[in-house]
Design an enzyme around this catalytic site. Structure first.
Site, PDB file in Angstrom:
ATOM      1  N   ASP A 269     -12.080-130.149 170.676  1.00 39.91           N
ATOM      2  CA  ASP A 269     -11.662-129.677 172.012  1.00 39.91           C
ATOM      3  C   ASP A 269     -10.184-129.984 172.307  1.00 39.91           C
ATOM      4  O   ASP A 269      -9.813-130.294 173.435  1.00 39.91           O
ATOM      5  CB  ASP A 269     -12.526-130.324 173.119  1.00 39.91           C
ATOM      6  CG  ASP A 269     -14.008-130.031 172.948  1.00 39.91           C
ATOM      7  OD1 ASP A 269     -14.337-128.950 172.438  1.00 39.91           O
ATOM      8  OD2 ASP A 269     -14.825-130.888 173.315  1.00 39.91           O
TER       9      ASP A 269
ATOM     10  N   ASN B 184     -23.060-116.724 175.843  1.00 41.20           N
ATOM     11  CA  ASN B 184     -21.639-116.337 175.754  1.00 41.20           C
ATOM     12  C   ASN B 184     -21.466-115.169 174.791  1.00 41.20           C
ATOM     13  O   ASN B 184     -20.696-114.240 175.054  1.00 41.20           O
ATOM     14  CB  ASN B 184     -20.773-117.533 175.334  1.00 41.20           C
ATOM     15  CG  ASN B 184     -20.470-118.443 176.499  1.00 41.20           C
ATOM     16  OD1 ASN B 184     -19.695-118.087 177.388  1.00 41.20           O
ATOM     17  ND2 ASN B 184     -21.096-119.605 176.525  1.00 41.20           N
TER      18      ASN B 184
ATOM     19  N   GLU C 180     -18.026-119.524 182.417  1.00 39.68           N
ATOM     20  CA  GLU C 180     -17.696-119.412 180.986  1.00 39.68           C
ATOM     21  C   GLU C 180     -17.664-117.947 180.571  1.00 39.68           C
ATOM     22  O   GLU C 180     -16.734-117.488 179.907  1.00 39.68           O
ATOM     23  CB  GLU C 180     -18.752-120.125 180.125  1.00 39.68           C
ATOM     24  CG  GLU C 180     -18.742-121.618 180.231  1.00 39.68           C
ATOM     25  CD  GLU C 180     -19.776-122.258 179.316  1.00 39.68           C
ATOM     26  OE1 GLU C 180     -20.034-121.744 178.218  1.00 39.68           O
ATOM     27  OE2 GLU C 180     -20.337-123.290 179.706  1.00 39.68           O
TER      28      GLU C 180
ATOM     29  N   ASN D  76     -12.366-121.442 171.458  1.00 40.37           N
ATOM     30  CA  ASN D  76     -13.619-122.133 171.767  1.00 40.37           C
ATOM     31  C   ASN D  76     -13.820-122.129 173.272  1.00 40.37           C
ATOM     32  O   ASN D  76     -12.864-122.161 174.036  1.00 40.37           O
ATOM     33  CB  ASN D  76     -13.533-123.587 171.272  1.00 40.37           C
ATOM     34  CG  ASN D  76     -14.803-124.372 171.541  1.00 40.37           C
ATOM     35  OD1 ASN D  76     -15.919-123.891 171.288  1.00 40.37           O
ATOM     36  ND2 ASN D  76     -14.665-125.586 172.064  1.00 40.37           N
TER      37      ASN D  76
ATOM     38  N   GLY E  98     -26.800-118.370 172.857  1.00 35.83           N
ATOM     39  CA  GLY E  98     -25.924-117.209 172.749  1.00 35.83           C
ATOM     40  C   GLY E  98     -25.684-116.411 174.017  1.00 35.83           C
ATOM     41  O   GLY E  98     -25.419-115.209 173.952  1.00 35.83           O
TER      42      GLY E  98
ATOM     43  N   HIS F  56     -15.567-124.326 176.261  1.00 36.55           N
ATOM     44  CA  HIS F  56     -16.110-125.673 176.508  1.00 36.55           C
ATOM     45  C   HIS F  56     -16.538-125.781 177.975  1.00 36.55           C
ATOM     46  O   HIS F  56     -15.790-125.372 178.866  1.00 36.55           O
ATOM     47  CB  HIS F  56     -15.059-126.737 176.175  1.00 36.55           C
ATOM     48  CG  HIS F  56     -15.598-128.121 176.336  1.00 36.55           C
ATOM     49  ND1 HIS F  56     -16.446-128.697 175.419  1.00 36.55           N
ATOM     50  CD2 HIS F  56     -15.450-129.031 177.339  1.00 36.55           C
ATOM     51  CE1 HIS F  56     -16.787-129.907 175.842  1.00 36.55           C
ATOM     52  NE2 HIS F  56     -16.209-130.128 177.007  1.00 36.55           N
TER      53      HIS F  56
ATOM     54  N   LEU G 238     -21.787-125.866 167.239  1.00 35.55           N
ATOM     55  CA  LEU G 238     -21.782-127.326 167.311  1.00 35.55           C
ATOM     56  C   LEU G 238     -21.253-128.005 166.052  1.00 35.55           C
ATOM     57  O   LEU G 238     -21.822-128.970 165.568  1.00 35.55           O
ATOM     58  CB  LEU G 238     -23.208-127.823 167.615  1.00 35.55           C
ATOM     59  CG  LEU G 238     -23.762-127.381 168.965  1.00 35.55           C
ATOM     60  CD1 LEU G 238     -25.184-127.872 169.155  1.00 35.55           C
ATOM     61  CD2 LEU G 238     -22.875-127.872 170.113  1.00 35.55           C
ATOM     62  N   LYS G 239     -20.186-127.471 165.510  1.00 35.97           N
ATOM     63  CA  LYS G 239     -19.578-128.128 164.347  1.00 35.97           C
ATOM     64  C   LYS G 239     -18.069-128.134 164.531  1.00 35.97           C
ATOM     65  O   LYS G 239     -17.505-127.181 165.068  1.00 35.97           O
ATOM     66  CB  LYS G 239     -19.907-127.355 163.062  1.00 35.97           C
ATOM     67  CG  LYS G 239     -21.269-127.694 162.484  1.00 35.97           C
ATOM     68  CD  LYS G 239     -21.556-126.846 161.269  1.00 35.97           C
ATOM     69  CE  LYS G 239     -21.029-127.491 160.004  1.00 35.97           C
ATOM     70  NZ  LYS G 239     -21.409-126.674 158.817  1.00 35.97           N
TER      71      LYS G 239
HETATM   72  C1  GRF Z   1     -21.863-123.341 176.397  1.00 33.68           C
HETATM   73  O1  GRF Z   1     -21.980-124.204 177.486  1.00 33.68           O
HETATM   74  C2  GRF Z   1     -20.523-123.538 175.722  1.00 33.68           C
HETATM   75  O2  GRF Z   1     -19.514-123.873 176.599  1.00 33.68           O
HETATM   76  C3  GRF Z   1     -20.792-124.678 174.797  1.00 33.68           C
HETATM   77  O3  GRF Z   1     -22.107-124.461 174.337  1.00 33.68           O
HETATM   78  C4  GRF Z   1     -22.840-123.703 175.291  1.00 33.68           C
HETATM   79  C5  GRF Z   1     -23.349-122.491 174.584  1.00 33.68           C
HETATM   80  O4  GRF Z   1     -24.126-121.664 175.405  1.00 33.68           O
HETATM   81  N1  GRF Z   1     -19.766-124.768 173.787  1.00 33.68           N
HETATM   82  P1  GRF Z   1     -24.616-120.239 174.881  1.00 33.68           P
HETATM   83  O5  GRF Z   1     -25.250-120.464 173.509  1.00 33.68           O
HETATM   84  O6  GRF Z   1     -23.429-119.342 174.811  1.00 33.68           O
HETATM   85  O7  GRF Z   1     -25.623-119.799 175.886  1.00 33.68           O
END
Ligand code: GRF
Length: 202
Positions: A140, A13, A169, A97, A11, A99, A80-81
């Site tokens: 994606d 992000n 990100e 999303n 988490g 990526h 992850l789904k």
């Molecule tokens: C990130 O690299 C994101 O791009 C991918 O999963 C990872 C999640 O990281 N989809 P976090 O849980 O936000 O640290």
């Protein structure tokens, strides 16, 4: 703008979004964090900020929760789904999303987490980066909103590259949410454009 975030892992992000909302960089607030994994550290982050959180795997329940919280945008932040057509339909052009590569490279089924960076390094790429895109039923595949490049140095490893990409990100995800809140994004023929300026906001 009310933001719902779906997570499966650490988490960082999510944290970047929460911090940007608290600093008013994003004119909005995170109103729900939903994880499909009960031990995801992202849930702790939500708790620390007194944000509603829930562990849920059933998509109908997830849709109901997000609707109940009246979210304007749904962020898949390390979720992850692959979403069902029903979920995509319920929040048309409102799901984004993040990526950790430059889509369409190193994206799609099987490309998630450290595997992405391992593949990029193994291929000998000189650049990688991050992409924020709208979500459709494919993996994606939706319209790309924002991308930023990072340089790969000779001594980079999958782990150091992951750290570099994560920083980018966090930055582009916050920028995109700010633009969404200010209603500056326009989708035309599968491409996303940033309108010059707008006084509108939620
Ligand atoms: C990130 O690299 C994101 O791009 C991918 O999963 C990872 C999640 O990281 N989809 P976090 O849980 O936000 O640290």
């Amino acid at each position: 703008m009310k933001i719902g975030v779906l997570v499966s892992g650490g988490g960082t992000n999510l944290q970047a979004i929460i911090d940007a909302c608290e600093k008013k960089e994003i004119p909005g607030q995170v109103v729900a964090v939903i994880s499909n994994k009960k031990n995801a550290y992202a849930l702790e982050r939500a708790k620390n900020h007194k944000i509603f959180q829930s562990v849920e795997n059933d998509e109908e329940e997830i849709i109901a929760l997000l609707k109940e919280k009246k979210v304007d945008v749904v962020v898949l932040a390390g979720y992850l789904k692959i979403l069902s057509a029903e979920m995509v339909e319920a929040f048309q052009n409102k799901i984004i999303n993040i990526h950790p590569s430059l889509i369409p490279s190193f994206s799609g089924a099987g490309y998630y987490g450290i595997k992405v960076h391992e593949s990029v390094i193994a291929r000998g790429c000189k650049i990688s980066g991050a992409t924020v895109h709208f979500v459709n039923e494919g993996a994606d595949e939706g319209p790309i909103i924002s991308q930023e490049v990072v340089r790969i140095e000779d001594d980079d490893t999958p782990t150091t590259l992951q750290q570099k990409v994560l920083k980018v990100e966090h930055k582009i995800l916050v920028e995109v949410l700010k633009n969404m809140a200010n209603k500056r994004l326009k989708i035309e023929s599968g491409r996303v454009f940033l309108e010059k300026s707008s006084n509108k906001c939620d």
